[in-house]
Design an enzyme around this catalytic site. Structure first.
Site, PDB file in Angstrom:
ATOM      1  N   GLY A  46     -91.337 -47.830 -50.156  1.00  0.00           N
ATOM      2  CA  GLY A  46     -89.960 -47.935 -49.688  1.00  0.00           C
ATOM      3  C   GLY A  46     -89.572 -46.664 -48.958  1.00  0.00           C
ATOM      4  O   GLY A  46     -90.140 -45.598 -49.210  1.00  0.00           O
ATOM      5  N   GLN A  51     -83.926 -40.365 -45.610  1.00  0.00           N
ATOM      6  CA  GLN A  51     -85.213 -39.679 -45.734  1.00  0.00           C
ATOM      7  C   GLN A  51     -85.835 -39.352 -44.386  1.00  0.00           C
ATOM      8  O   GLN A  51     -86.812 -38.595 -44.327  1.00  0.00           O
ATOM      9  CB  GLN A  51     -86.199 -40.521 -46.552  1.00  0.00           C
ATOM     10  N   CYS A  99     -91.254 -40.499 -55.159  1.00  0.00           N
ATOM     11  CA  CYS A  99     -90.414 -40.563 -53.957  1.00  0.00           C
ATOM     12  C   CYS A  99     -91.092 -39.767 -52.857  1.00  0.00           C
ATOM     13  O   CYS A  99     -91.574 -38.659 -53.103  1.00  0.00           O
ATOM     14  CB  CYS A  99     -89.040 -39.971 -54.272  1.00  0.00           C
ATOM     15  N   LEU A 100     -91.124 -40.317 -51.641  1.00  0.00           N
ATOM     16  CA  LEU A 100     -91.774 -39.617 -50.530  1.00  0.00           C
ATOM     17  C   LEU A 100     -91.075 -38.298 -50.211  1.00  0.00           C
ATOM     18  O   LEU A 100     -91.684 -37.399 -49.648  1.00  0.00           O
ATOM     19  CB  LEU A 100     -91.812 -40.508 -49.288  1.00  0.00           C
ATOM     20  N   HIS A 141     -84.134 -48.052 -56.324  1.00  0.00           N
ATOM     21  CA  HIS A 141     -84.444 -46.662 -55.947  1.00  0.00           C
ATOM     22  C   HIS A 141     -83.970 -46.378 -54.514  1.00  0.00           C
ATOM     23  O   HIS A 141     -83.335 -45.355 -54.248  1.00  0.00           O
ATOM     24  CB  HIS A 141     -85.963 -46.442 -56.084  1.00  0.00           C
ATOM     25  N   GLU A 142     -84.260 -47.300 -53.585  1.00  0.00           N
ATOM     26  CA  GLU A 142     -83.881 -47.093 -52.183  1.00  0.00           C
ATOM     27  C   GLU A 142     -82.372 -47.191 -51.990  1.00  0.00           C
ATOM     28  O   GLU A 142     -81.781 -46.435 -51.213  1.00  0.00           O
ATOM     29  CB  GLU A 142     -84.595 -48.098 -51.264  1.00  0.00           C
ATOM     30  N   HIS A 145     -80.765 -43.989 -52.680  1.00  0.00           N
ATOM     31  CA  HIS A 145     -80.848 -43.016 -51.580  1.00  0.00           C
ATOM     32  C   HIS A 145     -79.630 -43.121 -50.665  1.00  0.00           C
ATOM     33  O   HIS A 145     -79.161 -42.120 -50.134  1.00  0.00           O
ATOM     34  CB  HIS A 145     -82.101 -43.263 -50.730  1.00  0.00           C
TER      35      HIS A 145
END
Ligand code: NI
Length: 185
Positions: A46, A51, A99-100, A141-142, A145
């Site tokens: 994701g 991000q 997480c990226l 999670h996304e 963000h």
């Protein structure tokens, strides 16, 4: 299509409240394609607009890599524009998140299993999806963000302390990361 550099912890853009996407145009479509490229390039499941430095309500996901292993239903690549969580319910389950924007940090987070989301797809068509398991986890999670929330915010002070040196390295830009990231100044 291109791979964009990912914004990492503790960049302020990750904490900004995002604005709704107003119109569907060529720039938006290119951005969506680039976000998929960026996500796949870093082997993520994701990626949310903050991000890659955009303060807009948009995220992409493709959790098939995980759901294949866990034998859950594959939803394929999905684009969420202006998502609204209508319902969070079901059993509270613990899953290990990463997480990226916070590379190498992984930890258990407890969230409700089921989520119902209304959103626009990449054609600006209104959609509603009910998800459980890993798909639900990625969506939650996304979605976080877009509210300026990171998964590490859910960790206890004790757990955060365990990750402190790694978080500091990411913040300073001294951690070696295997995909392009926005440099720290
Ligand atoms: Ni993330």
């Amino acid at each position: 299509m291109s791979v964009l550099p990912i914004v990492t912890y503790n960049d302020p853009v990750l904490r900004k409240k995002t604005k709704p996407v107003e119109e569907n145009n060529k720039e938006l479509q290119t951005l969506i394609d680039d976000m998929f490229d960026t996500m796949y390039n870093s082997q993520g499941v994701g990626l949310a607009a903050p991000q890659i430095g955009k303060e807009i309500q948009l995220f992409v996901m493709d959790a098939d890599g995980i759901t294949e292993e866990t034998e859950e239903e594959d939803l394929g690549p999905l684009v969420f524009i202006n998502p609204q969580i209508e319902e969070k319910s079901g059993e509270k389950i613990k899953l290990e998140e990463g997480c990226l924007s916070i590379p190498d940090v992984r930890d258990d987070v407890v969230r409700p299993d089921k989520v119902v989301v209304e959103y626009l797809d990449r054609n600006f068509e209104k959609k509603k999806i009910t998800a459980t398991g890993w798909s639900s986890r990625v969506i939650q999670h996304e979605y976080d963000h877009l509210q300026g929330v990171l998964f590490v915010d859910y960790l206890s002070a004790f757990k955060r302390r365990l990750h402190r040196s790694l978080l500091k390295k990411i913040d300073k830009g001294t951690l070696e990361i295997e995909y392009p990231v926005v440099p720290k100044d």
